[in-house]
Design a protein around this motif. Structure first.
Motif, mmCIF file in Angstrom:
data_model
loop_
_atom_site.group_PDB
_atom_site.id
_atom_site.type_symbol
_atom_site.label_atom_id
_atom_site.label_comp_id
_atom_site.label_asym_id
_atom_site.label_seq_id
_atom_site.Cartn_x
_atom_site.Cartn_y
_atom_site.Cartn_z
ATOM 1 N N LEU A 505 -6.485 -7.047 2.460
ATOM 2 C CA LEU A 505 -6.586 -6.892 3.908
ATOM 3 C C LEU A 505 -6.336 -5.447 4.322
ATOM 4 C CD1 LEU A 505 -4.767 -10.149 5.048
ATOM 5 C CD2 LEU A 505 -7.208 -9.648 5.230
ATOM 6 N N ARG A 506 -5.370 -4.763 3.681
ATOM 7 C CA ARG A 506 -5.132 -3.342 3.999
ATOM 8 C C ARG A 506 -6.365 -2.511 3.638
ATOM 9 N NH1 ARG A 506 0.186 -4.579 2.169
ATOM 10 N NH2 ARG A 506 -0.358 -3.948 0.040
ATOM 11 N N TRP A 507 -6.979 -2.827 2.486
ATOM 12 C CA TRP A 507 -8.197 -2.103 2.098
ATOM 13 C C TRP A 507 -9.298 -2.308 3.134
ATOM 14 C CZ3 TRP A 507 -13.239 -3.450 1.279
ATOM 15 C CH2 TRP A 507 -14.043 -2.533 0.609
ATOM 16 N N LEU A 508 -9.433 -3.532 3.601
ATOM 17 C CA LEU A 508 -10.447 -3.850 4.598
ATOM 18 C C LEU A 508 -10.210 -3.063 5.882
ATOM 19 C CD1 LEU A 508 -12.838 -5.707 5.281
ATOM 20 C CD2 LEU A 508 -11.197 -7.465 5.949
ATOM 21 N N TRP A 509 -8.954 -2.972 6.306
ATOM 22 C CA TRP A 509 -8.602 -2.236 7.525
ATOM 23 C C TRP A 509 -8.896 -0.743 7.362
ATOM 24 C CZ3 TRP A 509 -6.559 -4.368 12.063
ATOM 25 C CH2 TRP A 509 -6.080 -3.454 13.000
ATOM 26 N N ARG A 510 -8.496 -0.187 6.211
ATOM 27 C CA ARG A 510 -8.721 1.246 5.980
ATOM 28 C C ARG A 510 -10.219 1.566 5.933
ATOM 29 N NH1 ARG A 510 -4.423 0.766 2.289
ATOM 30 N NH2 ARG A 510 -5.922 0.515 0.575
ATOM 31 N N ARG A 511 -11.014 0.691 5.325
ATOM 32 C CA ARG A 511 -12.453 0.970 5.200
ATOM 33 C C ARG A 511 -13.129 1.037 6.572
ATOM 34 N NH1 ARG A 511 -16.439 1.087 1.393
ATOM 35 N NH2 ARG A 511 -18.510 0.348 1.987
ATOM 36 N N LEU A 513 -11.413 1.416 9.724
ATOM 37 C CA LEU A 513 -10.769 2.231 10.743
ATOM 38 C C LEU A 513 -10.202 3.541 10.217
ATOM 39 C CD1 LEU A 513 -8.876 -0.607 12.657
ATOM 40 C CD2 LEU A 513 -11.196 0.263 13.020
ATOM 41 N N ALA A 514 -10.314 3.775 8.903
ATOM 42 C CA ALA A 514 -9.882 5.045 8.300
ATOM 43 C C ALA A 514 -8.394 5.313 8.501
ATOM 44 C CB ALA A 514 -10.711 6.219 8.848
ATOM 45 N N ARG A 515 -7.589 4.265 8.555
ATOM 46 C CA ARG A 515 -6.131 4.404 8.632
ATOM 47 C C ARG A 515 -5.495 3.111 8.135
ATOM 48 N NH1 ARG A 515 -3.620 1.635 12.711
ATOM 49 N NH2 ARG A 515 -4.947 0.825 14.406
ATOM 50 N N ASP A 516 -4.208 3.190 7.782
ATOM 51 C CA ASP A 516 -3.473 1.995 7.380
ATOM 52 C C ASP A 516 -3.043 1.208 8.604
ATOM 53 O OD1 ASP A 516 -3.551 2.251 4.585
ATOM 54 O OD2 ASP A 516 -1.980 3.793 4.668
ATOM 55 N N PRO A 517 -2.968 -0.111 8.499
ATOM 56 C CA PRO A 517 -2.476 -0.899 9.637
ATOM 57 C C PRO A 517 -0.970 -0.703 9.811
ATOM 58 C CG PRO A 517 -2.827 -2.329 7.746
ATOM 59 C CD PRO A 517 -3.343 -0.974 7.354
ATOM 60 N N PRO A 519 2.851 -2.163 10.636
ATOM 61 C CA PRO A 519 3.461 -3.430 10.206
ATOM 62 C C PRO A 519 3.093 -4.597 11.113
ATOM 63 C CG PRO A 519 5.034 -1.650 10.005
ATOM 64 C CD PRO A 519 3.843 -1.065 10.696
ATOM 65 N N ALA A 520 3.065 -4.357 12.436
ATOM 66 C CA ALA A 520 2.713 -5.446 13.355
ATOM 67 C C ALA A 520 1.258 -5.859 13.163
ATOM 68 C CB ALA A 520 2.969 -5.007 14.791
ATOM 69 N N GLU A 521 0.389 -4.863 13.008
ATOM 70 C CA GLU A 521 -1.036 -5.173 12.808
ATOM 71 C C GLU A 521 -1.246 -5.923 11.504
ATOM 72 O OE1 GLU A 521 -3.050 -1.351 15.126
ATOM 73 O OE2 GLU A 521 -2.398 -1.180 13.039
ATOM 74 N N GLU A 522 -0.547 -5.497 10.457
ATOM 75 C CA GLU A 522 -0.693 -6.175 9.168
ATOM 76 C C GLU A 522 -0.199 -7.612 9.240
ATOM 77 O OE1 GLU A 522 0.856 -5.769 4.556
ATOM 78 O OE2 GLU A 522 0.853 -3.997 5.859
ATOM 79 N N ALA A 523 0.874 -7.835 9.964
ATOM 80 C CA ALA A 523 1.408 -9.199 10.089
ATOM 81 C C ALA A 523 0.426 -10.099 10.826
ATOM 82 C CB ALA A 523 2.754 -9.161 10.817
ATOM 83 N N GLU A 571 -11.426 -0.015 18.530
ATOM 84 C CA GLU A 571 -11.291 1.171 17.684
ATOM 85 C C GLU A 571 -12.480 1.348 16.751
ATOM 86 O OE1 GLU A 571 -7.985 3.097 14.588
ATOM 87 O OE2 GLU A 571 -7.483 1.350 15.838
ATOM 88 N N PHE A 572 -13.149 0.237 16.410
ATOM 89 C CA PHE A 572 -14.307 0.318 15.522
ATOM 90 C C PHE A 572 -15.582 0.655 16.292
ATOM 91 C CE2 PHE A 572 -17.883 -1.520 13.142
ATOM 92 C CZ PHE A 572 -17.687 -0.944 11.901
ATOM 93 N N VAL A 573 -15.707 0.179 17.508
ATOM 94 C CA VAL A 573 -16.962 0.348 18.252
ATOM 95 C C VAL A 573 -16.916 1.555 19.180
ATOM 96 C CG1 VAL A 573 -17.378 -2.122 18.164
ATOM 97 C CG2 VAL A 573 -16.287 -1.144 20.181
#
Length: 576
Positions: A505-511, A513-517, A519-523, A571-573
């Protein structure tokens, strides 16, 4: 040069041997036409002449061989006989061993035997012509036998034959007959051309050249007609139509620019070339200003002159006139390089500002007219689709070619007075850039229209951005984006190199949005994934506890759902 010299010496020897052999051909003997049920039967059946050998003094297939003194070498000869085979034979006498080149033409298929060995077999169609088949053979001292089978499908049949020295052509034979020291540069160039085209040691180079030429030809695209100026004596006389009526011609007019503008130079031609030079001359600053303003608008969401389509009295004044002049002058003075203009803007401190809006920004520059912050704008319809396909790994980067038909909802593309149907492409064409999407003005692609693309019924320089619930529904439900989402989910499972679901899931987010999620976003992301995986598992479980077959699997489906959420995030669009 050394290999070429060896080749030329061998060619001279072959030519001298051919002259010494002095090959002489006897009169052609002909058998046929031998009929068959079909063209293929006529070509593939071994009739008596090829099955039992040529017997000039006996009947073969109920026919006798006949002499044809009218069949002269170097000319095309014809006959009638649908779906039939004709055999031609002759002897060629040589005083000494040598090499010779045989040239054949055929209508339609052909087989050739030289001294009993088959040397040509082609099952094709087409009218007979010189040099359709070229083969070099060894002449033995004495008599050599030549047997030719011509198969005709329909209409007239025919053949062509000629015999040449191994290096064919009168000009080449004349050069080879000369002594080496008597050859001039033109003679050597002629031989070099043949050497480059035929030398066995250069076969690999020729193959690479042929492959590159095929790649070049594939990129050329269709030929485009280009207008050309008529000579002065053929140009029409143009008149003003009084009150617009072509039935009431008035004064004669000639090509020029309106008098309100600076005129064309006296020496400039009064044609499109003269007008083009006037348009980009240093005396006309408007062209460079307009282009620079349009590029600025693409990058900042609004031009320094907001009315891109109107620089006149009805348009708005520029917010930063000196900046616009400086950009336009640099664009003009650097050979109208769009690349340089783009680099100048995007590497500037103004473009590199943070796009975060503060209370101070809302107070002094709420619309960012004075460039108090970096630009913020939603991606265009085409960019949104291309970006989703790119991060999912589906995007096809092939360039050029005809328009394509990506998926769209059923029932949208309906044509009045036409039975045309929108059939979604499969394979790589399904995921080509939005630039190549087929466009019909009466029924544009709906996802494009929702994101403010124009129908193209009129020329529009500015797209008015909107923000509607339909846009969120397209990102979540349109087939183009759902396919990208599930492909991206599968990519996270296979390409992320993470062994646990949180890492995927972190890899998916970085790909995306070009940043790490955070802690709240990851949860929240993992909670969504877990809930979707559980729901998909329940839906795929049969009453007996077994999983349904043929589905994508609960985990993959959950990753696809999460990917769809990320592809829909602001953030993506949005470009910031």
């Amino acid at each position: 040069p050394g290999a070429f010299a060896v080749w030329v010496a061998a060619a001279r020897q072959q030519h001298a041997a051919w002259l010494a052999a002095g090959p002489r051909a006897a009169t052609w003997r002909v058998l046929g036409p031998v009929p068959a049920a079909t063209f293929q039967d006529a070509h593939r059946t071994a009739f008596a002449a090829e099955r039992d050998g040529v017997r000039l003094d006996a009947e073969q297939d109920g026919l006798r061989w006949r002499e044809e003194p009218g069949f002269v070498d170097g000319r095309v000869h014809q006959w009638r006989g649908d779906n039939s085979a004709v055999y031609l034979c002759r002897t060629i006498h040589a005083a000494a061993p040598a090499r010779t080149t045989l040239s054949f033409g055929r209508d339609d298929a052909i087989k050739v035997w030289w001294n009993g060995a088959e040397i040509v077999s082609k099952e094709v169609g087409g009218a007979a012509a010189p040099d359709q088949e070229l083969v070099t053979v060894d002449l033995r001292a004495g008599d050599n036998t030549l047997l030719v089978k011509i198969t005709n499908g329909g209409g007239p049949g025919g053949f062509y034959f000629a015999m040449h020295a191994p290096q064919r052509g009168d000009a080449v034979q004349a050069v080879l007959a000369k002594a080496a020291e008597a050859c001039d540069d033109q003679d050597r160039a002629l031989l070099q051309g043949i050497y480059l085209a035929e030398a066995p040691e250069l076969a690999g180079v020729r193959d690479r050249i042929a492959a590159l030429e095929q790649r070049r030809d594939a990129q050329r695209g269709a030929a485009v007609p280009v207008l050309r100026e008529l000579p002065p004596e053929r140009r029409r006389t143009t008149r003003i139509h009084r009150r617009g009526s072509f039935l009431d011609p008035g004064d004669v007019v000639t090509p020029d620019v309106p008098r309100i503008w600076p005129g064309l130079p006296a020496e400039a031609p009064r044609d499109r070339l003269g007008f083009a030079r006037w348009l980009v001359s240093r005396d006309n600053p408007l062209t460079a200003r307009v282009v620079a303003n349009r590029i600025w608008s693409e990058l900042f969401g609004a031009g320094l002159v907001p009315t891109l389509e109107d620089f006149g009295t009805q348009g708005e004044v520029p917010s930063h006139p000196e900046l616009l002049d400086w950009l336009a002058a640099g664009f003009r003075d650097n050979e109208w390089s769009l690349r340089r203009l783009l680099r100048t803007i995007v590497l500037s401190a103004t473009y590199g500002q943070s796009s975060v809006i503060t209370e101070r920004h809302r107070e002094i520059d709420p619309t960012n007219r004075w460039l108090a912050r970096g630009p913020v704008m939603r991606l265009s319809a085409e960019m949104l689709r291309d970006q989703a396909l790119a991060v999912s790994g589906l995007l096809t980067t092939k360039q050029g070619g005809p328009s394509v038909f990506p998926p769209q909802p059923d029932g949208v593309w309906m044509q009045l007075y036409s039975g045309a149907q929108w059939k979604a492409d499969e394979g790589e064409d399904r995921y080509r850039r939005a630039l190549y999407t087929f466009w019909r003005r009466t029924s544009p692609h709906p996802a494009m229209l929702v994101f403010d693309a124009q129908s193209r019924e009129a020329c529009v320089l500015r797209r008015r951005p909107t923000n509607t619930p339909l846009q969120a529904l397209v990102l979540w439900n349109d087939p183009q984006f759902t396919e990208a989402a599930f492909a991206l989910g599968g990519l996270a499972m296979t390409a992320s190199q993470a062994r646990d679901e949180r890492g995927m899931l972190r890899w998916l987010w970085r790909r995306c949005l070009a940043r790490d999620p955070s802690p709240a976003e990851e949860a929240r992301l993992f909670a969504l994934f877990a809930a979707e995986a559980e729901r998909e598992l329940r839906a795929a479980t049969k009453p007996d506890g077994r999983l349904e077959e043929g589905g994508m699997g609960p985990v993959l489906a959950a990753f696809g759902t999460v990917a769809g959420v990320i592809l829909s995030l602001d953030e993506f669009v949005t470009r910031r």
